[in-house]
Design a protein around this motif. Structure first.
Motif, short mmCIF file in Angstrom:
data_model
loop_
_atom_site.label_atom_id
_atom_site.label_comp_id
_atom_site.label_asym_id
_atom_site.label_seq_id
_atom_site.Cartn_x
_atom_site.Cartn_y
_atom_site.Cartn_z
N LEU A 211 1.15 -0.79 -0.14
CA LEU A 211 -0.16 -0.28 -0.24
C LEU A 211 1.23 0.95 -0.03
O LEU A 211 0.72 2.05 -0.48
CB LEU A 211 -1.23 0.09 1.51
N ASN A 212 1.75 1.61 0.79
CA ASN A 212 2.83 2.43 0.68
C ASN A 212 3.66 2.45 -1.24
O ASN A 212 3.36 3.31 -1.22
CB ASN A 212 3.83 2.13 2.20
N ALA A 213 4.18 1.28 -1.44
CA ALA A 213 4.45 1.69 -3.08
C ALA A 213 3.30 2.17 -3.40
O ALA A 213 4.21 3.22 -4.47
CB ALA A 213 4.70 0.29 -2.93
N LEU A 214 2.13 1.53 -2.95
CA LEU A 214 1.37 2.34 -4.56
C LEU A 214 1.25 3.21 -4.62
O LEU A 214 0.89 4.34 -5.11
CB LEU A 214 -0.20 1.53 -4.18
N ALA A 215 0.71 4.16 -3.29
CA ALA A 215 0.57 5.79 -2.63
C ALA A 215 1.81 6.18 -3.23
O ALA A 215 1.29 7.43 -4.56
CB ALA A 215 0.04 5.86 -1.13
N ASN A 216 2.98 5.88 -2.96
CA ASN A 216 4.12 6.63 -3.74
C ASN A 216 3.81 6.75 -4.60
O ASN A 216 4.95 7.89 -5.75
CB ASN A 216 5.36 6.05 -2.34
N MET B 104 -0.17 -0.67 -9.81
CA MET B 104 -0.74 -2.04 -9.12
C MET B 104 0.66 -3.11 -9.23
O MET B 104 0.98 -3.60 -7.61
CB MET B 104 -2.11 -2.14 -9.25
N ARG B 105 1.43 -3.14 -10.54
CA ARG B 105 1.84 -4.17 -10.43
C ARG B 105 4.00 -4.26 -10.12
O ARG B 105 3.95 -5.27 -9.43
CB ARG B 105 2.86 -4.35 -11.72
N ARG B 106 3.74 -3.11 -9.84
CA ARG B 106 5.50 -2.44 -8.31
C ARG B 106 4.89 -2.48 -7.07
O ARG B 106 6.20 -3.25 -6.54
CB ARG B 106 5.29 -1.26 -9.31
N ALA B 107 4.05 -2.42 -6.63
CA ALA B 107 3.24 -2.38 -5.76
C ALA B 107 3.90 -3.54 -4.92
O ALA B 107 3.60 -4.35 -3.75
CB ALA B 107 1.88 -1.60 -5.66
N ALA B 108 2.94 -4.62 -6.03
CA ALA B 108 2.71 -6.26 -5.66
C ALA B 108 3.92 -6.48 -5.60
O ALA B 108 4.53 -7.22 -4.61
CB ALA B 108 1.50 -6.75 -6.16
N ARG B 109 4.93 -6.82 -6.36
CA ARG B 109 6.40 -7.09 -6.19
C ARG B 109 6.97 -6.53 -4.85
O ARG B 109 7.29 -7.43 -4.21
CB ARG B 109 7.12 -6.51 -7.60
N ALA B 110 6.85 -5.35 -4.29
CA ALA B 110 7.45 -5.00 -3.34
C ALA B 110 6.83 -5.38 -2.28
O ALA B 110 7.64 -5.51 -1.56
CB ALA B 110 7.16 -3.00 -3.72
N GLY B 111 5.52 -5.57 -2.72
CA GLY B 111 5.16 -5.83 -1.03
C GLY B 111 5.20 -7.70 -1.24
O GLY B 111 5.17 -8.02 0.49
N ALA C 120 -5.75 -5.79 -1.19
CA ALA C 120 -5.48 -4.49 -0.75
C ALA C 120 -5.38 -3.37 -1.74
O ALA C 120 -5.82 -2.07 -1.73
CB ALA C 120 -4.80 -4.69 0.38
N LEU C 121 -4.08 -4.04 -2.35
CA LEU C 121 -4.39 -3.23 -3.79
C LEU C 121 -5.59 -2.72 -4.55
O LEU C 121 -5.51 -1.62 -5.18
CB LEU C 121 -3.00 -3.78 -4.66
#
Length: 263
Positions: free
Chosen positions: A147-152, A179-186, A241-242
């Motif tokens: 979630l933090n990665a997606l917002a940023n 969303m893909r970048r945030a999913a990878r980070a999570g 969540a994403l």
């Protein structure tokens, strides 16, 4: 042989926190207060949960088990919200993380208790609470990072996302790269944990079983099972969540709504 350290031996291990505090002061890292508070919280929380579990494991009450799980979820939901630089405003800031953690952890835990582990009764707190805690803790980390990665990402790439929308893309098409970048980070923490387990690190639960006298092969099988379950809970919770955050940060007119974020 059962390992049972005395209180003074536990306190002796805290010398390494003092060393870390000294390094922080010497290098001006600024984490002495945070580390001290975290250590005190851990000691108090572990002492309390030890007393609570002693009662619950004796009574095997489904009501008490559900109450402990609810408290764990409530605290984990706050931690997800607190770890984000930019979080959703209002009830969404807390509710999205808590709801998706509950979804991921509950689905996987119920599968484990009824299909793979099968204790009797199935809600036996000796199994249900530790499993739920492991699922919840790892899902919490993945969801908070995602979630933090997606917002940023949306905040830094807003112009690019809006340009994509102007060319006729739907909000889901425009938000998909973020969303893909945030999913990878999570997912990185659990992927790294699985990749390193057994060679680089021996997980705490497996080590504890071996120290308690369990057969190493049995401990290994149980740890592999748990790692698979953790990965499942993290993945399910993170993806939902994403999706929920992306839905909230856009509207039906296919506009980006960063005004719904704090910060």
């Amino acid at each position: 042989m059962t390992i049972d350290p005395e209180n003074w031996e536990v306190l002796l291990a805290a010398v390494f926190l003092v060393i870390n505090a000294g390094l922080s002061l010497a290098l001006n890292l600024g984490f002495v207060r945070q580390m001290t508070v975290a250590a005190l919280r851990m000691v108090v929380q572990m002492a309390l949960i030890g007393l609570v579990l002693k009662v619950i494991l004796t009574t095997k009450s489904p009501g008490l088990t559900a109450l402990v799980a609810t408290v764990m979820l409530a605290v984990a939901g706050y931690e997800v919200m607190a770890r984000q630089e930019r979080r959703l405003k209002g009830v969404w800031g807390y509710g999205l993380g808590a709801a998706t953690m509950l979804l991921g952890a509950s689905v996987v835990m119920l599968f484990a208790l009824n299909v793979t582990i099968r204790p009797d009764p199935w809600y036996d707190p000796r199994y249900a609470i530790p499993l739920f805690g492991m699922m919840l803790g790892n899902a919490m980390t993945g969801i908070a990072i995602g979630l933090n990665a997606l917002a940023n990402d949306l905040a830094s790439r807003r112009a690019a996302v809006e340009a994509h929308l102007l060319t006729g893309a739907t909000r889901w098409q425009a938000l998909a790269p973020s969303m893909r970048r945030a999913a990878r980070a999570g997912l990185i923490p659990i992927i790294n944990a699985m990749a390193a387990t057994g060679v680089v690190s021996l997980p705490g639960m497996m080590t504890g079983q071996i120290l308690a006298g369990a057969d190493p092969e049995q401990a290994v099988r149980y740890q592999i099972l748990v790692m698979f379950l953790i990965a499942g809970a993290t993945g399910i919770g993170l993806v939902v969540a994403l999706w929920g955050a992306a839905w909230r940060l856009s509207d039906r007119r296919h506009r980006i709504r960063l005004d719904r974020l704090t910060g």
